[in-house]
Design a protein around this motif. Structure first.
Motif, PDB file in Angstrom:
ATOM      1  N   VAL A 100       0.866  -1.183   0.000  1.00 58.44           N
ATOM      2  CA  VAL A 100       0.000   0.000   0.000  1.00 58.44           C
ATOM      3  C   VAL A 100       0.901   1.231   0.000  1.00 58.44           C
ATOM      4  O   VAL A 100       2.095   1.136   0.291  1.00 58.44           O
ATOM      5  CB  VAL A 100      -0.946   0.039   1.219  1.00 58.44           C
ATOM      6  N   VAL A 107      -8.121   2.852   8.315  1.00 57.46           N
ATOM      7  CA  VAL A 107      -9.204   3.387   7.481  1.00 57.46           C
ATOM      8  C   VAL A 107     -10.367   3.724   8.407  1.00 57.46           C
ATOM      9  O   VAL A 107     -10.855   2.860   9.143  1.00 57.46           O
ATOM     10  CB  VAL A 107      -9.648   2.358   6.416  1.00 57.46           C
ATOM     11  N   ALA A 138     -10.784  -0.534   8.927  1.00 60.74           N
ATOM     12  CA  ALA A 138      -9.716  -1.493   8.637  1.00 60.74           C
ATOM     13  C   ALA A 138      -8.401  -0.941   9.168  1.00 60.74           C
ATOM     14  O   ALA A 138      -8.249   0.267   9.373  1.00 60.74           O
ATOM     15  CB  ALA A 138      -9.596  -1.763   7.132  1.00 60.74           C
ATOM     16  N   ARG A 139      -7.480  -1.854   9.458  1.00 64.14           N
ATOM     17  CA  ARG A 139      -6.136  -1.446   9.881  1.00 64.14           C
ATOM     18  C   ARG A 139      -5.123  -2.272   9.096  1.00 64.14           C
ATOM     19  O   ARG A 139      -5.270  -3.495   8.966  1.00 64.14           O
ATOM     20  CB  ARG A 139      -5.936  -1.707  11.382  1.00 64.14           C
ATOM     21  N   PHE A 140      -4.106  -1.602   8.619  1.00 65.10           N
ATOM     22  CA  PHE A 140      -3.021  -2.275   7.896  1.00 65.10           C
ATOM     23  C   PHE A 140      -1.713  -1.983   8.624  1.00 65.10           C
ATOM     24  O   PHE A 140      -1.322  -0.820   8.730  1.00 65.10           O
ATOM     25  CB  PHE A 140      -2.932  -1.766   6.454  1.00 65.10           C
ATOM     26  N   GLN A 141      -1.076  -3.013   9.120  1.00 68.09           N
ATOM     27  CA  GLN A 141       0.217  -2.843   9.779  1.00 68.09           C
ATOM     28  C   GLN A 141       1.303  -3.113   8.757  1.00 68.09           C
ATOM     29  O   GLN A 141       1.363  -4.196   8.171  1.00 68.09           O
ATOM     30  CB  GLN A 141       0.335  -3.807  10.944  1.00 68.09           C
ATOM     31  N   VAL A 168       2.344  -4.868   3.684  1.00 71.38           N
ATOM     32  CA  VAL A 168       1.345  -5.126   4.724  1.00 71.38           C
ATOM     33  C   VAL A 168       1.694  -6.427   5.426  1.00 71.38           C
ATOM     34  O   VAL A 168       1.759  -7.488   4.792  1.00 71.38           O
ATOM     35  CB  VAL A 168      -0.075  -5.193   4.129  1.00 71.38           C
ATOM     36  N   LEU A 169       1.923  -6.346   6.731  1.00 67.00           N
ATOM     37  CA  LEU A 169       2.279  -7.534   7.504  1.00 67.00           C
ATOM     38  C   LEU A 169       1.040  -8.189   8.102  1.00 67.00           C
ATOM     39  O   LEU A 169       0.931  -9.408   8.154  1.00 67.00           O
ATOM     40  CB  LEU A 169       3.242  -7.151   8.629  1.00 67.00           C
ATOM     41  N   ARG A 170       0.134  -7.371   8.567  1.00 67.24           N
ATOM     42  CA  ARG A 170      -1.106  -7.849   9.164  1.00 67.24           C
ATOM     43  C   ARG A 170      -2.199  -6.852   8.829  1.00 67.24           C
ATOM     44  O   ARG A 170      -1.927  -5.672   8.628  1.00 67.24           O
ATOM     45  CB  ARG A 170      -0.988  -7.901  10.701  1.00 67.24           C
ATOM     46  N   PHE A 171      -3.410  -7.345   8.853  1.00 67.48           N
ATOM     47  CA  PHE A 171      -4.523  -6.414   8.656  1.00 67.48           C
ATOM     48  C   PHE A 171      -5.744  -6.974   9.353  1.00 67.48           C
ATOM     49  O   PHE A 171      -5.827  -8.175   9.624  1.00 67.48           O
ATOM     50  CB  PHE A 171      -4.798  -6.186   7.162  1.00 67.48           C
ATOM     51  N   ASP A 172      -6.649  -6.100   9.673  1.00 68.36           N
ATOM     52  CA  ASP A 172      -7.963  -6.549  10.140  1.00 68.36           C
ATOM     53  C   ASP A 172      -8.979  -5.540   9.642  1.00 68.36           C
ATOM     54  O   ASP A 172      -8.640  -4.438   9.223  1.00 68.36           O
ATOM     55  CB  ASP A 172      -8.031  -6.737  11.661  1.00 68.36           C
TER      56      ASP A 172
END
Lengths: 333, 333
Positions: free
Chosen positions: B58, B82, B122-125, B144-148
């Motif tokens: 991203v 987001v 949403a969250r993008f780590q 992006v390592l993790r997302f929820d």
């Protein structure tokens, strides 16, 4: 928050990742250019964004495996068209593969011979400044040479679907009195619906007065225009939510005035006079509607109708819609 | 299309360019990271976009002169949040300079110690993959390592303002019969308003029946809760658009039933019994509203109310709002 944390990028569920990305709303753009052989090319993209104001730079990205990838990569110029709310069809056309996307479209010619589409919310004519590889996409960064824009409601993409957008009102424009604890305010949906309904109809009422009809008689009259013959049950469905007594009184009133008559088949139909009155009133009411919607603005008009339709979906769970859906002459009651 | 074509980038009007960029709607994100000294940092950005699915990349961009520029440039990790429709306040907080943006916020700790905000769509780590200079901004590309993510209506930014978004309905769900040329269909605003109003009130009507009131009497009763004493003129304003005869009949009905009384000052006020009935009915009506709005969904409920309010702004041009705005006890008539 569903804590669907992913352990590492290798195990990403692509569908879930797309859904997470889709939570970020975007506008919709069409990017156009001209291939080396002169063929106009174009595609729909929502990866557009601004980068820099000085110098004026924008970016978008394109999948490495896109059909027009090489043509765009080699293009010195391209144009970004930000689509308006009424351009969903154009978006769909340029999102599909293969067909002649420019067929039948009027275009202008922009910098470097780039085909420019018309009727967009904004257009940016760009010269490729840089391209960066970003995984499976190429990022195009362009210097904006020219731009133009129009006032238009935006076409929005969210959650994999097209969406409408409407501005939020600044909060607390209308502080309201609260004399009685728990009293209604302007925010109560029933108030908003009732007042909107009454105020809207107040603008139609002079035409009703002219025909000697009250509001409820007009509702019944317009319901009777839906089919040649309606049973009382169908009329009740068409006026779902209206007090039975009011509906009955209005129906009697129409019969009394000679606008409608009871048929042998125990139904109701419009007389010639009723039909003519209905046509006059419907034309007048639609003219009132046009004026109101014009003042409201096209974008908000569509959104209001969309959300009212959705409200009806949740308050209107009876079979009432059958009347409005079914074909001519069908009987039900 | 206003053909405000700009001759060259040197003569760009920055305000016009911003407006043109603003035609592209975006979601709103907050980007957080931790500075080298451990301080949590964060800012609001709408320059976010997806780049690549495989690998998952991203991007977002940050002005070179931003206060936290150095801290973000040196950060190995950052997170993109987001925002949902209900997070406008959070967006504003992180858009302002200076204040302790994280004060009082519950955060989670993400990859690399990055503070994660809660309640987002949403969250993008991410781990910084690359940074590219793009004019007066730096473009951050992150893996992006993790997302929820969560199901939430989006917070949208368009034309320099926050906006609501709502999905478009697929067209032509309900083909409707068109027996009489020019007859009304489901798309006529008056139909939508009237039916929504009647159907909504039909759910409240059982409570009215219990008190022996009809719809119009309830409207008058609820109007009488707004101030201790109302003149007939004020009641008429509160029920703007309602036929005078219907309003008068309802007012007489309330007096007859002992729910309201005429005062010496030629106004009307609720009796104790009327006040108690009003409180019961308002509570019931609000409960009905809650159920309906819950089924409609929070996002659409807000949009419906927003657009109905705007509709009232264009059909409600009289002084009728005065009643709902003015302070307690004010007299007008």
């Amino acid at each position: 928050m569903t804590q669907s944390l992913q352990p590492s990028s290798e195990s990403f569920d692509p569908t879930e990742f797309r859904k997470a990305l889709g939570t970020f709303a975007t506008g919709v753009t069409i990017i156009t250019a001209r291939a080396a052989d002169g063929t106009p090319i174009g595609l729909t993209a929502n990866s557009f964004n601004s980068v820099s104001l000085d110098p004026p730079l924008v970016l978008w990205s394109l999948a490495n495996n896109a059909m027009s990838f090489d043509a765009f990569r080699n293009a010195l110029h391209w144009a970004v068209h930000v689509l308006g709310s009424d351009q969903e069809d154009l978006s769909g056309r340029f999102a599909r593969r293969g067909e002649d996307k420019f067929s039948g479209l009027d275009t202008d010619e922009g910098e470097g011979g780039v085909p420019l589409l018309r009727g967009c919310a904004a257009r940016f004519q760009c010269r490729t400044a840089t391209q960066y590889q970003g995984g499976d996409h190429l990022i195009f960064i362009g210097e904006v040479l020219r731009f133009d824009r129009d006032e238009a409601a935006p076409l929005v993409f969210h959650g994999g679907k097209y969406a409408h957008a409407t501005r939020r009102d600044p909060p607390d424009i209308k502080p309201r009195s609260a004399h009685l604890a728990g009293s209604f305010g302007e925010d109560f949906l029933g108030y908003l619906l009732g007042r909107s309904h009454f105020r809207f109809f107040a603008q139609i009422r002079p035409f009703l007065d002219h025909e000697g009809l009250d509001d409820m008689e007009f509702y019944v009259l317009s319901t009777l225009t839906l089919k040649p013959l309606l049973t009382e049950g169908q009329i009740a469905e068409g006026l779902a939510g209206v007090l039975d007594a009011n509906r009955q009184r209005a129906l009697d009133g129409l019969v009394e005035r000679g606008f409608a008559r009871r048929t042998a088949a125990d139904g109701f139909e419009l007389t010639d006079g009723g039909r003519e009155a209905a046509i006059r009133l419907i034309a007048a009411a639609k003219a009132v509607e046009s004026q109101v919607l014009e003042r409201l603005g096209t974008g908000d008009a569509v959104i209001l109708k969309t959300t009212l339709n959705r409200l009806l979906g949740v308050v209107d769970e009876s079979a009432a819609d059958v009347l409005w859906q079914s074909g001519e002459g069908e009987r039900k009651g």
